[in-house]
Design a protein around this motif. Structure first.
Motif, PDB file in Angstrom:
ATOM      1  N   LYS A   1      45.403 -27.353  20.167  1.00  0.00           N
ATOM      2  CA  LYS A   1      45.382 -26.640  19.095  1.00  0.00           C
ATOM      3  C   LYS A   1      44.001 -25.728  18.900  1.00  0.00           C
ATOM      4  CE  LYS A   1      45.644 -26.994  13.975  1.00  0.00           C
ATOM      5  NZ  LYS A   1      45.579 -27.838  12.767  1.00  0.00           N
ATOM      6  N   VAL A   2      42.861 -26.196  19.415  1.00  0.00           N
ATOM      7  CA  VAL A   2      41.707 -25.588  19.331  1.00  0.00           C
ATOM      8  C   VAL A   2      41.598 -24.584  20.381  1.00  0.00           C
ATOM      9  CG1 VAL A   2      39.342 -25.599  19.899  1.00  0.00           C
ATOM     10  CG2 VAL A   2      40.378 -27.543  18.399  1.00  0.00           C
ATOM     11  N   MET A   3      42.443 -24.846  21.836  1.00  0.00           N
ATOM     12  CA  MET A   3      42.382 -23.921  22.874  1.00  0.00           C
ATOM     13  C   MET A   3      43.141 -22.650  22.246  1.00  0.00           C
ATOM     14  SD  MET A   3      40.090 -24.337  24.895  1.00  0.00           S
ATOM     15  CE  MET A   3      40.626 -23.102  26.020  1.00  0.00           C
TER      16      MET A   3
ATOM     17  N   TRP B   1      42.461 -15.596  19.134  1.00  0.00           N
ATOM     18  CA  TRP B   1      41.182 -14.844  18.407  1.00  0.00           C
ATOM     19  C   TRP B   1      40.781 -14.011  19.546  1.00  0.00           C
ATOM     20  CZ3 TRP B   1      35.737 -15.635  19.275  1.00  0.00           C
ATOM     21  CH2 TRP B   1      34.974 -15.125  18.554  1.00  0.00           C
ATOM     22  N   PHE B   2      40.601 -14.404  21.043  1.00  0.00           N
ATOM     23  CA  PHE B   2      40.097 -13.484  21.867  1.00  0.00           C
ATOM     24  C   PHE B   2      41.440 -12.588  22.448  1.00  0.00           C
ATOM     25  CE2 PHE B   2      37.420 -16.898  23.661  1.00  0.00           C
ATOM     26  CZ  PHE B   2      36.213 -16.251  23.392  1.00  0.00           C
ATOM     27  N   ALA B   3      42.671 -12.701  22.255  1.00  0.00           N
ATOM     28  CA  ALA B   3      43.705 -11.688  22.513  1.00  0.00           C
ATOM     29  C   ALA B   3      43.644 -10.849  20.976  1.00  0.00           C
ATOM     30  CB  ALA B   3      45.067 -12.367  22.459  1.00  0.00           C
TER      31      ALA B   3
ATOM     32  N   GLY C   1      34.510 -13.756  27.749  1.00  0.00           N
ATOM     33  CA  GLY C   1      34.884 -14.807  26.701  1.00  0.00           C
ATOM     34  C   GLY C   1      33.885 -15.818  26.637  1.00  0.00           C
ATOM     35  N   GLY C   2      32.964 -16.043  27.856  1.00  0.00           N
ATOM     36  CA  GLY C   2      31.831 -17.031  27.797  1.00  0.00           C
ATOM     37  C   GLY C   2      32.472 -18.326  28.100  1.00  0.00           C
ATOM     38  N   ASN C   3      31.710 -19.367  27.622  1.00  0.00           N
ATOM     39  CA  ASN C   3      31.954 -20.714  27.902  1.00  0.00           C
ATOM     40  C   ASN C   3      31.324 -21.496  26.827  1.00  0.00           C
ATOM     41  OD1 ASN C   3      33.612 -20.967  30.411  1.00  0.00           O
ATOM     42  ND2 ASN C   3      31.816 -19.756  31.076  1.00  0.00           N
ATOM     43  N   PRO C   4      31.713 -22.725  26.480  1.00  0.00           N
ATOM     44  CA  PRO C   4      31.041 -23.781  25.872  1.00  0.00           C
ATOM     45  C   PRO C   4      29.662 -24.204  26.795  1.00  0.00           C
ATOM     46  CG  PRO C   4      33.066 -24.745  26.380  1.00  0.00           C
ATOM     47  CD  PRO C   4      33.136 -23.054  27.054  1.00  0.00           C
ATOM     48  N   VAL C   5      28.764 -24.652  26.290  1.00  0.00           N
ATOM     49  CA  VAL C   5      27.561 -25.011  27.133  1.00  0.00           C
ATOM     50  C   VAL C   5      27.190 -26.542  26.889  1.00  0.00           C
ATOM     51  CG1 VAL C   5      26.345 -22.649  27.106  1.00  0.00           C
ATOM     52  CG2 VAL C   5      25.723 -24.153  25.343  1.00  0.00           C
TER      53      VAL C   5
ATOM     54  N   LYS D   1      34.008 -12.926  12.374  1.00  0.00           N
ATOM     55  CA  LYS D   1      34.274 -13.746  10.965  1.00  0.00           C
ATOM     56  C   LYS D   1      35.781 -14.333  11.403  1.00  0.00           C
ATOM     57  CE  LYS D   1      31.846 -11.059   7.349  1.00  0.00           C
ATOM     58  NZ  LYS D   1      32.121 -10.248   6.401  1.00  0.00           N
ATOM     59  N   GLY D   2      36.235 -13.909  12.460  1.00  0.00           N
ATOM     60  CA  GLY D   2      37.488 -14.593  12.671  1.00  0.00           C
ATOM     61  C   GLY D   2      37.348 -15.668  13.715  1.00  0.00           C
ATOM     62  N   CYS D   3      36.081 -16.008  13.897  1.00  0.00           N
ATOM     63  CA  CYS D   3      36.052 -17.130  15.316  1.00  0.00           C
ATOM     64  C   CYS D   3      36.312 -18.288  14.691  1.00  0.00           C
ATOM     65  CB  CYS D   3      34.533 -17.077  15.513  1.00  0.00           C
ATOM     66  SG  CYS D   3      33.986 -18.443  16.731  1.00  0.00           S
TER      67      CYS D   3
END
Length: 103
Positions: free
Chosen positions: A22-24, A30-32, A41-45, A84-86
Motif C-alpha cells: 500500500k505504501v509503495m 505520487w511520483f506518477a 525518485g531517490g531512495n530511502p536511506v 504537500k502530496g508526499c
C-alpha cells in the motif's frame, strides 16, 4: 528549470507486506502525478552519522534523514506545493524542500 531536493524526515517502515504494498503504491502514484518533474525518485536511506568539526555523532542527529528525491519546479513555491502530496506526511514524517543550486 531549477531543481529541488526533497529531504524526507521521519515516517515509519511498513509492518506487514500488505502495508508495504500500500505504501509503495502511494509513493508510485505520487511520483506518477508529478510526471516529468521527477528528476530522480531517490531512495530511502539507512542509519547515518553526522560529521562536524567537533567530531562524529551517531544516529543522524536531532532530525535524521530518511530519504530523498530530486524534482524540477519553476519555483520553491511550486516545489513546496508538490511536496504537500508526499505520502510520508500521512505517517508523521516531513519533507524539507531546498533548491539545488547550480555551480
Amino acid at each position: 528549470m531549477p531543481k529541488f531536493v526533497f529531504a524526507y524526515h521521519g515516517g515509519k517502515m511498513p509492518e506487514t507486506p500488505e502495508e508495504g504494498a500500500k505504501v509503495m503504491k502511494a509513493w508510485t502514484d505520487w511520483f506518477a502525478g508529478m510526471g516529468s518533474a521527477v528528476v530522480d525518485g531517490g531512495n530511502p536511506v539507512g542509519p547515518s552519522q553526522t560529521v562536524s568539526a567537533s567530531g562524529v555523532a551517531p544516529n543522524g542527529g536531532a532530525n535524521p534523514l530518511s530519504g530523498y528525491s530530486l524534482v524540477n519546479a519553476a519555483s520553491i513555491d511550486k516545489a513546496v506545493a508538490m511536496a504537500k502530496g508526499c505520502p510520508i506526511l500521512e505517517v508523521g514524517g516531513s519533507v524539507e524542500v531546498a533548491e539545488a543550486m547550480d555551480m
